[in-house]
Scaffold this motif. Structure first.
Motif, PDB file in Angstrom:
ATOM      1  N   LEU A 211      33.300  52.575  56.416  1.00 31.35           N
ATOM      2  CA  LEU A 211      34.629  53.014  56.000  1.00 31.35           C
ATOM      3  C   LEU A 211      35.635  51.876  56.166  1.00 31.35           C
ATOM      4  CD1 LEU A 211      34.778  56.625  57.481  1.00 31.35           C
ATOM      5  CD2 LEU A 211      34.247  55.914  55.151  1.00 31.35           C
ATOM      6  N   GLU A 212      35.461  51.122  57.227  1.00 30.08           N
ATOM      7  CA  GLU A 212      36.325  49.956  57.437  1.00 30.08           C
ATOM      8  C   GLU A 212      36.086  48.933  56.333  1.00 30.08           C
ATOM      9  OE1 GLU A 212      36.323  46.319  60.590  1.00 30.08           O
ATOM     10  OE2 GLU A 212      36.274  48.345  61.435  1.00 30.08           O
ATOM     11  N   LEU A 213      34.814  48.740  55.977  1.00 29.66           N
ATOM     12  CA  LEU A 213      34.479  47.820  54.905  1.00 29.66           C
ATOM     13  C   LEU A 213      35.098  48.280  53.589  1.00 29.66           C
ATOM     14  CD1 LEU A 213      32.824  45.331  54.031  1.00 29.66           C
ATOM     15  CD2 LEU A 213      30.912  46.891  53.601  1.00 29.66           C
ATOM     16  N   ALA A 214      35.136  49.589  53.378  1.00 33.79           N
ATOM     17  CA  ALA A 214      35.679  50.129  52.139  1.00 33.79           C
ATOM     18  C   ALA A 214      37.160  49.818  51.980  1.00 33.79           C
ATOM     19  CB  ALA A 214      35.469  51.648  52.091  1.00 33.79           C
ATOM     20  N   GLN A 215      37.850  49.598  53.086  1.00 35.68           N
ATOM     21  CA  GLN A 215      39.271  49.266  53.015  1.00 35.68           C
ATOM     22  C   GLN A 215      39.503  47.766  52.834  1.00 35.68           C
ATOM     23  OE1 GLN A 215      41.340  51.800  52.867  1.00 35.68           O
ATOM     24  NE2 GLN A 215      39.573  53.152  53.135  1.00 35.68           N
ATOM     25  N   ASP A 216      38.422  46.991  52.889  1.00 44.50           N
ATOM     26  CA  ASP A 216      38.529  45.544  52.803  1.00 44.50           C
ATOM     27  C   ASP A 216      38.541  45.122  51.333  1.00 44.50           C
ATOM     28  OD1 ASP A 216      38.437  42.843  53.036  1.00 44.50           O
ATOM     29  OD2 ASP A 216      36.508  42.751  54.062  1.00 44.50           O
ATOM     30  N   THR A 217      39.730  44.988  50.761  1.00 46.42           N
ATOM     31  CA  THR A 217      39.840  44.667  49.343  1.00 46.42           C
ATOM     32  C   THR A 217      39.321  43.275  49.037  1.00 46.42           C
ATOM     33  OG1 THR A 217      42.107  43.902  49.699  1.00 46.42           O
ATOM     34  CG2 THR A 217      41.813  46.192  48.998  1.00 46.42           C
ATOM     35  N   GLY A 218      39.153  42.440  50.063  1.00 48.38           N
ATOM     36  CA  GLY A 218      38.687  41.084  49.827  1.00 48.38           C
ATOM     37  C   GLY A 218      37.202  40.978  49.556  1.00 48.38           C
ATOM     38  N   ILE A 219      36.448  42.053  49.818  1.00 48.56           N
ATOM     39  CA  ILE A 219      35.004  41.956  49.665  1.00 48.56           C
ATOM     40  C   ILE A 219      34.625  41.691  48.218  1.00 48.56           C
ATOM     41  CG2 ILE A 219      34.573  44.433  49.318  1.00 48.56           C
ATOM     42  CD1 ILE A 219      32.442  42.063  51.458  1.00 48.56           C
ATOM     43  N   GLY A 220      35.358  42.284  47.269  1.00 46.77           N
ATOM     44  CA  GLY A 220      35.070  42.038  45.864  1.00 46.77           C
ATOM     45  C   GLY A 220      35.292  40.580  45.492  1.00 46.77           C
ATOM     46  N   GLU A 221      36.363  39.992  46.007  1.00 47.17           N
ATOM     47  CA  GLU A 221      36.639  38.593  45.719  1.00 47.17           C
ATOM     48  C   GLU A 221      35.580  37.679  46.319  1.00 47.17           C
ATOM     49  OE1 GLU A 221      40.560  37.496  46.835  1.00 47.17           O
ATOM     50  OE2 GLU A 221      41.540  38.891  45.443  1.00 47.17           O
ATOM     51  N   MET A 222      35.063  38.052  47.490  1.00 50.01           N
ATOM     52  CA  MET A 222      34.032  37.241  48.113  1.00 50.01           C
ATOM     53  C   MET A 222      32.759  37.226  47.271  1.00 50.01           C
ATOM     54  SD  MET A 222      35.192  35.769  50.774  1.00 50.01           S
ATOM     55  CE  MET A 222      36.736  35.656  49.842  1.00 50.01           C
ATOM     56  N   PHE A 223      32.405  38.394  46.713  1.00 42.72           N
ATOM     57  CA  PHE A 223      31.218  38.425  45.860  1.00 42.72           C
ATOM     58  C   PHE A 223      31.454  37.643  44.573  1.00 42.72           C
ATOM     59  CE2 PHE A 223      29.507  41.956  48.447  1.00 42.72           C
ATOM     60  CZ  PHE A 223      28.190  41.513  48.546  1.00 42.72           C
ATOM     61  N   GLU A 224      32.674  37.663  44.058  1.00 43.55           N
ATOM     62  CA  GLU A 224      32.975  36.846  42.886  1.00 43.55           C
ATOM     63  C   GLU A 224      32.795  35.367  43.216  1.00 43.55           C
ATOM     64  OE1 GLU A 224      36.861  37.919  41.578  1.00 43.55           O
ATOM     65  OE2 GLU A 224      36.194  39.746  40.552  1.00 43.55           O
ATOM     66  N   CYS A 225      33.214  34.981  44.402  1.00 43.43           N
ATOM     67  CA  CYS A 225      33.026  33.590  44.827  1.00 43.43           C
ATOM     68  C   CYS A 225      31.547  33.246  44.930  1.00 43.43           C
ATOM     69  CB  CYS A 225      33.706  33.348  46.175  1.00 43.43           C
ATOM     70  SG  CYS A 225      35.506  33.354  46.127  1.00 43.43           S
ATOM     71  N   ARG A 226      30.759  34.187  45.451  1.00 42.09           N
ATOM     72  CA  ARG A 226      29.311  33.952  45.530  1.00 42.09           C
ATOM     73  C   ARG A 226      28.734  33.724  44.138  1.00 42.09           C
ATOM     74  NH1 ARG A 226      25.337  37.817  48.418  1.00 42.09           N
ATOM     75  NH2 ARG A 226      24.005  36.001  48.059  1.00 42.09           N
ATOM     76  N   LYS A 227      29.180  34.519  43.161  1.00 39.01           N
ATOM     77  CA  LYS A 227      28.646  34.395  41.800  1.00 39.01           C
ATOM     78  C   LYS A 227      29.032  33.065  41.165  1.00 39.01           C
ATOM     79  CE  LYS A 227      30.021  38.358  40.043  1.00 39.01           C
ATOM     80  NZ  LYS A 227      30.173  39.445  39.050  1.00 39.01           N
ATOM     81  N   VAL A 228      30.154  32.511  41.574  1.00 41.03           N
ATOM     82  CA  VAL A 228      30.565  31.214  41.047  1.00 41.03           C
ATOM     83  C   VAL A 228      29.792  30.086  41.739  1.00 41.03           C
ATOM     84  CG1 VAL A 228      32.480  29.572  40.931  1.00 41.03           C
ATOM     85  CG2 VAL A 228      32.858  31.978  40.348  1.00 41.03           C
TER      86      VAL A 228
END
Length: 247
Positions: free
Chosen positions: A93-110
């Motif tokens: 639930l704490e992770l779900a509030q972490d809006t930065g997780i999506g950006e981190m995965f985008e960085c991984r894809k780059v």
């Protein structure tokens, strides 16, 4: 893994809820260390869960070391250290509030596919042998944290083969920030071992052939699949929280 079939929640959300219900009973002391859980049918009825969903939740908590299944004797709560439950299960639930997780995965894809493609042009036989050893070692692991730790090392070794220290630092920083989500995935996705093994083998095969395009494609698919799974889970958890009745 069991999934909700009553039209609510999302894929696997019933199992996530079952894990949460058991976790709360353990945290409150209702199920104390050494306590034997009620029989499956009884506990499923108490928690208003299907037996397959409860079974998957117990399996996940057993993998995390929170529960111990003794064949022929029942399922018991282990002698937990206060930090073990938090570190092994994490707070989704704490992770779900972490809006930065999506950006981190985008960085991984780059970063990671490009680094893997570069590594395909520079990797030597010794590094390839080390990667193959890591892949085989991962096949034997059951603990989610150990599996993710070895997974991080596998990808770090690939980036190290580029010889680019700046790239190594960038990829390492991003990978560490997504580790918590990857541990949760390893904890609750029943086929994660076979899935991880096959995708790592695809990456290894491309590297062995010094195939830059193949390495880029395999790494992209690997990161994208993990990201898709995590995003689906986050959406399901957010929806569950938004629809939860206010006490």
């Amino acid at each position: 893994m069991a999934s909700r079939k009553d039209g609510g929640g999302g894929v696997g959300s019933v199992v996530d809820e079952a894990i949460g219900l058991l976790k709360r009973r353990i945290e409150t002391g209702e199920f104390a260390p050494g306590h034997r859980l009620p029989p499956e049918a009884t506990l499923a009825a108490e928690l208003q869960l299907s037996r397959p969903s409860l079974r998957e939740a117990v399996r996940a908590l057993a993998m995390a070391g929170v529960l111990e299944v003794r064949r022929g004797d029942g399922t018991f709560v282990t002698d937990l250290r206060p930090d073990r439950l938090l570190n092994a299960i994490g707070s989704f639930l704490e992770l779900a509030q972490d809006t930065g997780i999506g950006e981190m995965f985008e960085c991984r894809k780059v970063l990671e596919p490009g680094a893997t493609a570069l590594a395909a042009t520079r990797i030597d036989d010794r590094a390839l042998a080390g990667l193959r050893e890591r892949i085989e070692r991962m096949r034997t692991l059951q603990d989610p944290e150990e599996l993710v730790r070895e997974d991080l090392a596998f990808h770090a070794d690939i980036v190290a083969a580029t010889g680019n220290l700046t790239l190594q630092s960038l990829v390492s920083s991003v990978s560490q920030l997504t580790a918590r989500a990857r541990i949760w995935r390893a904890l609750v996705k029943s086929d994660v071992l076979s899935w991880t093994h096959q995708q790592h083998m695809d990456i290894y095969t491309a590297l062995s052939a010094h195939d830059s395009l193949g390495a880029f494609t395999a790494a992209t698919r690997h990161v994208s699949d993990v990201e898709s799974w995590v995003r689906e889970r986050l959406d399901a958890v957010r929806e569950h929280e938004e629809n939860r009745p206010v006490p």
